[in-house]
Design a protein around this motif. Structure first.
Motif, PDB file in Angstrom:
ATOM      1  N   GLU A   3      37.855 -75.279 -17.530  1.00  0.00           N
ATOM      2  CA  GLU A   3      38.145 -74.991 -18.936  1.00  0.00           C
ATOM      3  C   GLU A   3      39.457 -74.236 -19.085  1.00  0.00           C
ATOM      4  O   GLU A   3      39.788 -73.393 -18.256  1.00  0.00           O
ATOM      5  CB  GLU A   3      37.070 -74.077 -19.542  1.00  0.00           C
ATOM      6  N   THR A   4      40.149 -74.499 -20.186  1.00  0.00           N
ATOM      7  CA  THR A   4      41.255 -73.631 -20.571  1.00  0.00           C
ATOM      8  C   THR A   4      40.664 -72.440 -21.312  1.00  0.00           C
ATOM      9  O   THR A   4      39.487 -72.457 -21.712  1.00  0.00           O
ATOM     10  CB  THR A   4      42.255 -74.355 -21.491  1.00  0.00           C
ATOM     11  N   LYS A   9      41.045 -74.499 -32.795  1.00  0.00           N
ATOM     12  CA  LYS A   9      41.599 -73.704 -31.695  1.00  0.00           C
ATOM     13  C   LYS A   9      43.084 -73.422 -31.874  1.00  0.00           C
ATOM     14  O   LYS A   9      43.612 -72.507 -31.257  1.00  0.00           O
ATOM     15  CB  LYS A   9      41.288 -74.315 -30.332  1.00  0.00           C
ATOM     16  N   GLU A  10      43.742 -74.138 -32.783  1.00  0.00           N
ATOM     17  CA  GLU A  10      45.151 -73.858 -33.077  1.00  0.00           C
ATOM     18  C   GLU A  10      45.314 -72.515 -33.797  1.00  0.00           C
ATOM     19  O   GLU A  10      46.399 -71.937 -33.791  1.00  0.00           O
ATOM     20  CB  GLU A  10      45.765 -74.982 -33.913  1.00  0.00           C
ATOM     21  N   THR A  52      41.395 -71.435 -24.358  1.00  0.00           N
ATOM     22  CA  THR A  52      41.068 -71.778 -25.745  1.00  0.00           C
ATOM     23  C   THR A  52      39.846 -72.693 -25.813  1.00  0.00           C
ATOM     24  O   THR A  52      39.057 -72.594 -26.761  1.00  0.00           O
ATOM     25  CB  THR A  52      42.267 -72.414 -26.476  1.00  0.00           C
ATOM     26  N   GLN A  53      39.657 -73.557 -24.825  1.00  0.00           N
ATOM     27  CA  GLN A  53      38.441 -74.376 -24.796  1.00  0.00           C
ATOM     28  C   GLN A  53      37.217 -73.483 -24.625  1.00  0.00           C
ATOM     29  O   GLN A  53      36.191 -73.693 -25.285  1.00  0.00           O
ATOM     30  CB  GLN A  53      38.506 -75.395 -23.654  1.00  0.00           C
ATOM     31  N   ALA A  54      37.323 -72.481 -23.757  1.00  0.00           N
ATOM     32  CA  ALA A  54      36.206 -71.560 -23.543  1.00  0.00           C
ATOM     33  C   ALA A  54      35.906 -70.778 -24.822  1.00  0.00           C
ATOM     34  O   ALA A  54      34.746 -70.599 -25.194  1.00  0.00           O
ATOM     35  CB  ALA A  54      36.517 -70.599 -22.398  1.00  0.00           C
ATOM     36  N   ASP A 109      32.251 -74.461 -35.807  1.00  0.00           N
ATOM     37  CA  ASP A 109      33.404 -75.074 -35.171  1.00  0.00           C
ATOM     38  C   ASP A 109      34.657 -74.416 -35.719  1.00  0.00           C
ATOM     39  O   ASP A 109      34.798 -74.247 -36.926  1.00  0.00           O
ATOM     40  CB  ASP A 109      33.447 -76.583 -35.464  1.00  0.00           C
ATOM     41  N   LYS A 162      30.967 -71.814 -30.762  1.00  0.00           N
ATOM     42  CA  LYS A 162      29.949 -72.812 -31.133  1.00  0.00           C
ATOM     43  C   LYS A 162      28.581 -72.391 -30.602  1.00  0.00           C
ATOM     44  O   LYS A 162      27.580 -72.458 -31.322  1.00  0.00           O
ATOM     45  CB  LYS A 162      30.351 -74.189 -30.598  1.00  0.00           C
ATOM     46  N   LYS A 178      36.523 -71.652 -27.965  1.00  0.00           N
ATOM     47  CA  LYS A 178      35.930 -72.573 -28.949  1.00  0.00           C
ATOM     48  C   LYS A 178      34.465 -72.860 -28.605  1.00  0.00           C
ATOM     49  O   LYS A 178      33.598 -72.850 -29.475  1.00  0.00           O
ATOM     50  CB  LYS A 178      36.745 -73.854 -29.006  1.00  0.00           C
ATOM     51  N   ARG A 179      34.176 -73.072 -27.325  1.00  0.00           N
ATOM     52  CA  ARG A 179      32.802 -73.341 -26.882  1.00  0.00           C
ATOM     53  C   ARG A 179      31.906 -72.134 -27.142  1.00  0.00           C
ATOM     54  O   ARG A 179      30.791 -72.280 -27.658  1.00  0.00           O
ATOM     55  CB  ARG A 179      32.791 -73.700 -25.388  1.00  0.00           C
ATOM     56  N   VAL A 195      34.701 -67.888 -18.806  1.00  0.00           N
ATOM     57  CA  VAL A 195      35.460 -69.132 -18.738  1.00  0.00           C
ATOM     58  C   VAL A 195      34.836 -69.951 -17.611  1.00  0.00           C
ATOM     59  O   VAL A 195      34.677 -69.456 -16.492  1.00  0.00           O
ATOM     60  CB  VAL A 195      36.954 -68.865 -18.452  1.00  0.00           C
TER      61      VAL A 195
END
Length: 150
Positions: A50-51, A70-71, A53-55, A67, A61, A57-58, A46
């Motif tokens: 970053e949150t 994230k939900e 979930t952002q980490a 892609d 990718k 998702k990244r 992380v």
């Protein structure tokens, strides 16, 4: 009076792509850490700001070149892991796949990822890292937290 230094840890996210009783795994190589062992389909540190979930998702990718929504990430377990020289918090997310999903999983970092493979979650091979093995067990047993190496 002497002040106590705050306990510092690192954190990482793991995405468990699950279809039926199988989980997508990558075989690590050339990373300097657990090379030759199976890791989750996507994982990584992380980064600052970053949150979780952002980490996640990244990392998906970066490692798989897809892609994700994230939900659909569901936090399923956390592992507080201590090795000889480091302490980590590992956050495991499930991403349940359905028959209608059309993801083209491919290796986006061939220098770090030898291969992708769907492993049977109830019969993991020996070369799965201990913390990933624990995470799969936690997933099945609905255990929100494990502490390893303490």
């Amino acid at each position: 009076m002497r002040t106590k230094e705050r306990y510092k840890t690192k954190s990482a996210v793991f995405v468990m792509f699950i279809y039926d009783d199988k989980v997508l795994c990558q075989k690590r190589q050339n990373t300097g850490f657990m090379d030759g062992f199976y890791d989750m389909g996507a994982s990584g540190h992380v980064e600052e700001g970053e949150t979780l979930t952002q980490a996640a998702k990244r990392e998906v990718k970066e490692e798989l070149n897809i892609d994700i929504d994230k939900e659909r990430l569901k936090l399923v377990t956390t592992i507080h892991h201590k090795s000889e020289d480091e302490v980590y918090y590992y956050f495991y997310f499930s991403y349940i796949l359905h028959a209608q999903d059309e993801y083209d999983f491919s290796i986006n970092e061939p220098e770090k990822n030898e291969k992708l493979i769907w492993l049977n979650m109830s019969q993991l091979p020996e070369d799965v890292t201990v913390y990933n093995r624990q995470a799969v067990d936690n997933y099945y047993r609905h255990i929100p937290l494990s502490e390893l190496g303490f």
